[in-house]
Design an enzyme around this catalytic site. Structure first.
Site, PDB file in Angstrom:
ATOM      1  N   ARG A 191      58.513  42.766  44.132  1.00  0.00           N
ATOM      2  CA  ARG A 191      58.449  42.410  42.724  1.00  0.00           C
ATOM      3  C   ARG A 191      59.541  43.136  41.943  1.00  0.00           C
ATOM      4  O   ARG A 191      59.973  44.235  42.320  1.00  0.00           O
ATOM      5  CB  ARG A 191      57.074  42.773  42.153  1.00  0.00           C
ATOM      6  CG  ARG A 191      55.996  41.806  42.557  1.00  0.00           C
ATOM      7  CD  ARG A 191      56.260  40.419  42.025  1.00  0.00           C
ATOM      8  NE  ARG A 191      56.001  40.362  40.607  1.00  0.00           N
ATOM      9  CZ  ARG A 191      54.930  39.777  40.064  1.00  0.00           C
ATOM     10  NH1 ARG A 191      54.039  39.167  40.826  1.00  0.00           N
ATOM     11  NH2 ARG A 191      54.766  39.764  38.759  1.00  0.00           N
TER      12      ARG A 191
ATOM     13  N   HIS B  39      45.826  51.783  43.906  1.00  0.00           N
ATOM     14  CA  HIS B  39      47.145  51.308  44.341  1.00  0.00           C
ATOM     15  C   HIS B  39      48.267  51.631  43.368  1.00  0.00           C
ATOM     16  O   HIS B  39      49.397  51.194  43.567  1.00  0.00           O
ATOM     17  CB  HIS B  39      47.154  49.789  44.543  1.00  0.00           C
ATOM     18  CG  HIS B  39      46.288  49.327  45.662  1.00  0.00           C
ATOM     19  ND1 HIS B  39      46.761  49.098  46.928  1.00  0.00           N
ATOM     20  CD2 HIS B  39      44.965  49.058  45.706  1.00  0.00           C
ATOM     21  CE1 HIS B  39      45.770  48.683  47.706  1.00  0.00           C
ATOM     22  NE2 HIS B  39      44.665  48.660  46.979  1.00  0.00           N
TER      23      HIS B  39
END
Ligand code: 26Q
Length: 811
Positions: free
Chosen positions: A535, A348
């Site tokens: 984020r 990821h």
């Protein structure tokens, strides 16, 4: 399930009284929620147990998705929706004079993940169950979730997230499936005389792993899968040993709290403990379940698939080897073949600082048997590859190097499949980050572009849009998302476009009310709502967004009569507590918000909203009201992104760099229906290669940019201390690692184009409609179907899922 309003009301009253021994009317909203959750879980129990039995009887291949993080969001509404009793329950509650919306909000949103990776895991759980596929989650039941974020004077402050304060109705503690996980001590291996090698352990620390199971309910079918989260406890037989509270606390401490870093790896012992704890408990419990199938051990990969969600659970590889070698007494070759066939791995991230590497000494002392096996895996790897590939490639792919264990290398070598999460990202893995492995094992590499569940992110979060679509194209798209493209046919219908605009406006009004109530800020629902929710990280470039806002502010100040499209800039973002620069950017944006929002000269033209404590529940409120989706990471840095898909699905237009899944969004929706800007990956690579980027020159040359940057340090922004200077320095003096200044001009231009388009409402609404209609391919149902067919080789359970979903591949 079938349920009448009358029956529900009766059940609810009875359930409430059984739990609390008083009338539901006297209960608090939390109690009313708890009783409802309890009742729903009881409704589910029957079907859950049927699903379990069916899986065992059919001996179907089961997938176990190992992830250190899950972000399921609130589960009440989504379970009711998937069980097809949401409307009945709403009506029943109304009859009892209970407001469903209030009850719904009484549920605590379990923040057992940091962001994209954990939310993806939960979207996958939803899709697996909805497709009738036997796929289960395996993770950690953190006592405290991701910190609760507050702003104090614009600074992020972290508070503990005690998500279990009111109990958790959805979980079942399954003591009968508890297992023991061993840490530390000494271990050695001796032959037993029958040709087997038996490991002996001494002075180990034994921890009891207790599973808490949560049902994962499929959409309108009776498949219920399991999300199993493990909790650390003192083993009962050793309770005397842990007489002091402190030593017992130390054990429980393993599953006490989620690490709040999502992009910066630190080699913390406790984190390694968490990883092995989850992995060992999970693998042990899978092997126990496999015994129930009563089939030969070598058939394990035909019945079980284990998926490794990023490297965090990569110890699955040596742990499965350990069980096959030490407990099943298989030969190394046999065990290795089974392990490789069973495991698959998703990467990821390509950020270097996020790559997991554990010091050899730490692994040796905490997990001595793991270390022996990892060393042996590495040894076999080197011996096998050296004659075939030569020294350079063989040693470049070594698992152990410079006293460190490279977890990505372990995961790649131990898996039969390695995938990235968007096409560009997979290409980067192949050509760059894992290039050496790609040369060695080209057949292992494949792409699986992320997806999202349209049930939570559209059907449930945006019911009015769902109704509008259904009114025009019927119900089929709900189970066959490719059908959404039929909605494109209404691109020229004035009536549908107008209805679409009304839905958006209503959602915006709703959000505006929420903002008024919670932030005390008045915003104009007719302004353009521009959203960046993710984020906080320098590579995601929230500070580029901030510079653009400053530019607008300065233009308004220069000419207060300026004719400019009113905008509301909306942010939601948590920074890792140790990530100082990210926190400074939060403070910067909050200070800009304060300045802008309180300047009477600015009025409606510009507002900035920074939500505290962004998470799944807030996302569900923000996304339906969004009109511009900010996806502005530096090209090559965002593996995929998933908020881009959710926002598109809800009719926002994407303003983006060519990064991650933005590229696939462009491929489906067309460049003319979004706003693309900035460097592409080749241009970024060119700068890296030549080393000829100078942000300072841009600062000096570009007047508009200079004015914005100077405002960071010349006292323009009240309440800002060194944060303005820090951001300024990093952009101007430390050569702007993420090319913010380089992309500034084209970013501003993209926004100007957006304003211009917005002034033609019809055209804007058309593009919005095309975005919605083009988002079918990003359904996690397709993503999961591909994982299932190409990696896990699992089959839908026909008996359980009578053709609810059809599978036309999109386009
Ligand atoms: C690692 C070691 C120690 C402590 C923490 C970690 C850690 C924890 C979480 C490292 C990374 C993460 C999370 C990463 C993440 O969320 N990545 C995102 O995954 C999404 C789903 O694939 C992508 O869409 C995003 O692009 C990617 O950033």
């Amino acid at each position: 399930m079938t349920l009448t309003v009358k029956q529900f009301k009766r059940d609810y009253k009875k359930t409430f009284e059984n739990i609390y021994a008083f009338d539901f009317k006297d209960g608090s909203i939390e109690q009313q929620y708890f009783a409802l959750g309890h009742l729903v879980r009881n409704y589910l129990a029957d079907e859950w147990s049927q699903s379990r039995h069916h899986y065992i009887e059919s001996k179907a291949k089961q997938v176990f998705y190992f992830s250190m993080e899950f972000l399921p969001g609130r589960q009440l509404k989504s379970n009711l929706y998937n069980m097809d009793i949401l409307e009945t329950v709403k009506e029943g509650l109304k009859g009892l004079e209970i407001e469903f919306e209030e009850v719904e909000n009484a549920e605590v949103d379990p923040a057992l993940g940091n962001g994209g990776l954990g939310r993806l895991a939960s979207c996958f759980m939803d899709s697996l169950a909805s497709l009738g596929l036997p796929g289960h989650g395996n993770g950690i039941r953190y006592r405290y979730g991701l910190f609760r974020q507050k702003f104090v004077d614009g600074y992020q402050v972290e508070l503990p997230e005690n998500w279990l304060r009111n109990g958790n109705v959805w979980e079942i503690r399954n003591m009968n499936s508890a297992v023991t996980v061993r840490f530390g001590g000494n271990v050695w291996v001796e032959p037993d005389g029958n040709g087997n090698f038996i490991p002996f352990y001494e002075n180990t620390e034994n921890i009891l792993a207790v599973p808490y199971d949560t049902p994962m309910v499929g959409y309108k079918n009776i498949t219920i899968n399991n999300m199993r989260l493990w909790s650390a406890e003192v083993p009962p037989e050793e309770e005397e040993q842990y007489q002091t509270i402190e030593s017992a606390e130390k054990i429980k401490g393993i599953t006490e709290v989620l690490y709040p870093d999502d992009s910066n790896y630190e080699g913390r012992l406790l984190r390694l403990k968490q990883e092995y704890f989850m992995v060992s408990a999970g693998v042990q419990s899978i092997i126990q379940q496999f015994y129930k199938y009563n089939i030969p051990r070598h058939q394990l990969p035909e019945k079980i698939a284990i998926h490794i969600n990023d490297t965090h659970p990569a110890l699955v590889v040596p742990e499965l080897m350990r069980i096959l070698l030490d407990e099943e007494h298989l030969s190394w070759e046999k065990a290795w073949e089974i392990t490789k066939k069973t495991c698959s791995y998703t990467n990821h991230t390509i950020l270097k600082e996020a790559m997991e590497k554990w010091p050899v000494d730490m692994v040796k002392s905490l997990l001595p048997r793991m270390y022996q096996i990892i060393e042996a895996i590495n040894q076999h790897h080197i011996e096998k590859k050296l004659p075939l590939y030569g020294e350079r490639l063989t040693y470049a792919t070594s698992i152990i190097k410079d006293g460190q264990i490279n977890m990505a290398h372990l995961a790649v070598i131990g898996s039969h499949s390695v995938n990235g999460v968007a096409q560009l990202h997979t290409n980067i893995l192949k050509n760059d980050v894992l290039h050496d492995f790609y040369e060695m094992y080209p057949y292992k590499f494949n792409n699986k572009t992320n997806g999202i569940t349209q049930r939570r992110w559209l059907h449930i979060a945006n019911p009015d849009l769902t109704k509008l679509i259904t009114k025009q194209i019927g119900e089929e798209w709900k189970t066959n998302p490719a059908e959404l493209k039929v909605f494109k046919g209404f691109e020229t219908s004035e009536e549908v476009l107008e209805e679409l605009a009304q839905v958006k406006l209503k959602n915006k009004e709703h959000l505006a009310e929420y903002i008024k109530e919670n932030l005390g800020l008045e915003i104009n629902p007719n302004a353009l709502f521009d959203v960046q929710i993710k984020r906080l990280h320098a590579y995601k470039r929230q500070h580029l967004n901030a510079l653009h806002i400053l530019d607008r502010y300065l233009r308004i100040k220069e000419n207060p009569a300026i004719d400019i499209q009113p905008r509301v800039f909306i942010f939601g973002a948590k920074a890792a507590p140790s990530y100082l620069y990210a926190k400074q950017i939060i403070k910067l944006i909050n200070s800009i918000a304060d300045m802008v929002n309180n300047d009477p000269e600015v009025g409606d033209k510009l507002k900035v909203v920074f939500f505290e404590n962004y998470g799944v529940s807030l996302a569900e409120k923000i996304i339906p009201a969004a009109e511009i989706s900010e996806q502005i990471s530096l090209a090559g840095k965002e593996a995929s992104g998933t908020s881009n898909m959710k926002l598109m699905l809800n009719g926002a237009l994407t303003l983006a760099t060519l990064d991650g899944a933005n590229i696939e969004i462009r491929d489906y929706v067309g460049e003319e229906n979004m706003f693309i800007f900035g460097l592409n990956i080749d241009e970024v690579s060119e700068f890296y290669k030549k080393g000829n980027y100078s942000s300072k020159k841009l600062y000096e040359k570009n007047k508009r940019l200079k004015r914005v940057l100077d405002s960071l340090i010349d006292g323009t922004i009240p309440g800002l201390y060194e944060e303005g200077r820090v951001v300024f320095d990093s952009l101007v003096h430390y050569n702007d690692e993420y090319f913010v200044l380089k992309d500034f001009d084209s970013y501003v231009k993209a926004h100007e184009k957006a304003d211009e388009l917005y002034s033609n409402k019809k055209k804007w609404n058309q593009k919005s409609l095309i975005n919605i209609a083009s988002s079918g391919p990003f359904s996690a149902d397709y993503t999961i179907k591909r994982y299932s067919e190409e990696i896990w080789k699992t089959n839908p359970q026909k008996k359980l899922n009578e053709g609810v979903h059809s599978f036309d591949e999109p386009i």
